[in-house]
Design a protein around this motif. Sequence first.
Motif, short mmCIF file in Angstrom:
data_model
loop_
_atom_site.label_atom_id
_atom_site.label_comp_id
_atom_site.label_asym_id
_atom_site.label_seq_id
_atom_site.Cartn_x
_atom_site.Cartn_y
_atom_site.Cartn_z
N ALA A 191 0.91 -1.20 0.21
CA ALA A 191 -0.12 0.10 -0.07
C ALA A 191 0.94 1.25 0.03
CB ALA A 191 -0.95 0.12 1.13
N ARG A 192 2.18 1.14 0.41
CA ARG A 192 2.97 2.16 0.53
C ARG A 192 3.91 2.54 -0.84
NH1 ARG A 192 4.89 4.40 5.44
NH2 ARG A 192 7.01 4.30 4.74
N GLN A 193 3.45 1.75 -1.90
CA GLN A 193 4.15 2.01 -3.15
C GLN A 193 3.51 3.20 -3.84
OE1 GLN A 193 6.66 -0.13 -4.67
NE2 GLN A 193 6.48 -0.84 -2.41
N VAL A 194 4.55 3.92 -4.67
CA VAL A 194 4.01 4.82 -5.60
C VAL A 194 4.66 4.70 -6.91
CG1 VAL A 194 4.40 7.62 -5.77
CG2 VAL A 194 4.18 6.71 -3.59
N HIS A 253 12.75 6.19 0.66
CA HIS A 253 12.38 5.24 -0.04
C HIS A 253 12.49 5.61 -1.70
CE1 HIS A 253 10.32 3.15 3.45
NE2 HIS A 253 10.30 4.17 3.61
N ILE A 254 13.11 4.58 -2.59
CA ILE A 254 13.34 4.93 -3.90
C ILE A 254 12.28 4.15 -4.67
CG2 ILE A 254 14.96 4.72 -5.67
CD1 ILE A 254 16.95 5.55 -3.78
N PHE A 255 11.65 4.72 -5.51
CA PHE A 255 10.55 3.91 -6.76
C PHE A 255 11.27 4.29 -7.86
CE2 PHE A 255 8.49 5.26 -2.87
CZ PHE A 255 7.76 4.21 -2.53
N GLU A 256 11.41 3.21 -8.56
CA GLU A 256 11.81 3.45 -10.29
C GLU A 256 10.81 2.78 -11.13
OE1 GLU A 256 15.65 2.10 -12.91
OE2 GLU A 256 15.68 2.01 -10.65
N ILE A 314 11.15 9.46 -1.92
CA ILE A 314 10.25 10.14 -0.92
C ILE A 314 10.44 9.55 0.52
CG2 ILE A 314 7.67 9.98 -0.40
CD1 ILE A 314 7.20 8.93 -3.43
N ASP A 315 10.63 10.55 1.42
CA ASP A 315 10.79 10.32 2.60
C ASP A 315 9.69 9.69 3.27
OD1 ASP A 315 8.97 12.37 4.63
OD2 ASP A 315 9.71 13.52 2.62
N ASP A 316 10.20 9.05 4.49
CA ASP A 316 9.02 7.91 5.28
C ASP A 316 7.87 8.72 5.46
OD1 ASP A 316 8.86 5.23 6.06
OD2 ASP A 316 8.75 5.97 7.87
N LEU A 374 1.35 9.58 0.86
CA LEU A 374 1.66 9.34 -0.49
C LEU A 374 1.05 8.09 -0.95
CD1 LEU A 374 4.22 11.66 -1.50
CD2 LEU A 374 1.79 12.09 -2.22
N GLY A 375 1.00 7.09 -0.16
CA GLY A 375 1.06 5.52 -0.30
C GLY A 375 -0.22 5.13 -1.20
N GLY A 376 0.12 4.66 -2.36
CA GLY A 376 -0.83 4.18 -3.43
C GLY A 376 -1.08 5.21 -4.46
N ALA A 377 -0.24 6.39 -4.48
CA ALA A 377 -0.50 7.31 -5.37
C ALA A 377 0.42 7.14 -6.64
CB ALA A 377 0.12 8.66 -4.85
N GLU A 378 -0.13 7.85 -7.68
CA GLU A 378 0.52 7.75 -8.87
C GLU A 378 1.08 9.18 -9.34
OE1 GLU A 378 -0.72 5.69 -13.24
OE2 GLU A 378 -1.75 7.66 -12.67
#
Length: 113
Positions: free
Chosen positions: A5-8, A59-62, A70-72, A78-82
């Motif tokens: 759920a915390r993925q962006v 946390h790094i998203f690629e 994005i900081d914790d 922001l979890g679940g955002a696009e």
Amino acid sequence: MTETARQVQMTESAAKRIQELIASNGASDQMLRLQVSGGGCSGFQYEFSLDSNKTDEDHIFENHGARMVIDDVSLDLLGGAEIDFVRELVGAAFRVNNPNATSSCGCGSSFSV
């Protein structure tokens, strides 16, 4: 909130724009930093910047070859955002489609939960 759920995510359009910004700066180690801070007309506001640093709280998203950090604390909001990049008649900007926001301002740069 679970890790899933915390993925962006970011769209291909957002990834392309991030890559363009990094290329124009000439620093290939940079990432787009998305941060949430208090303020704006709805209580919280999104802040975008380019950053080469990562802390233990980040946390790094690629997606699509671009990286976003994005900081914790911000990730809790922001979890679940696009993240998208849109070009309209009035200009071009990153847009956050945030499922956690209960309302947002007309310009889309601030929100409340």
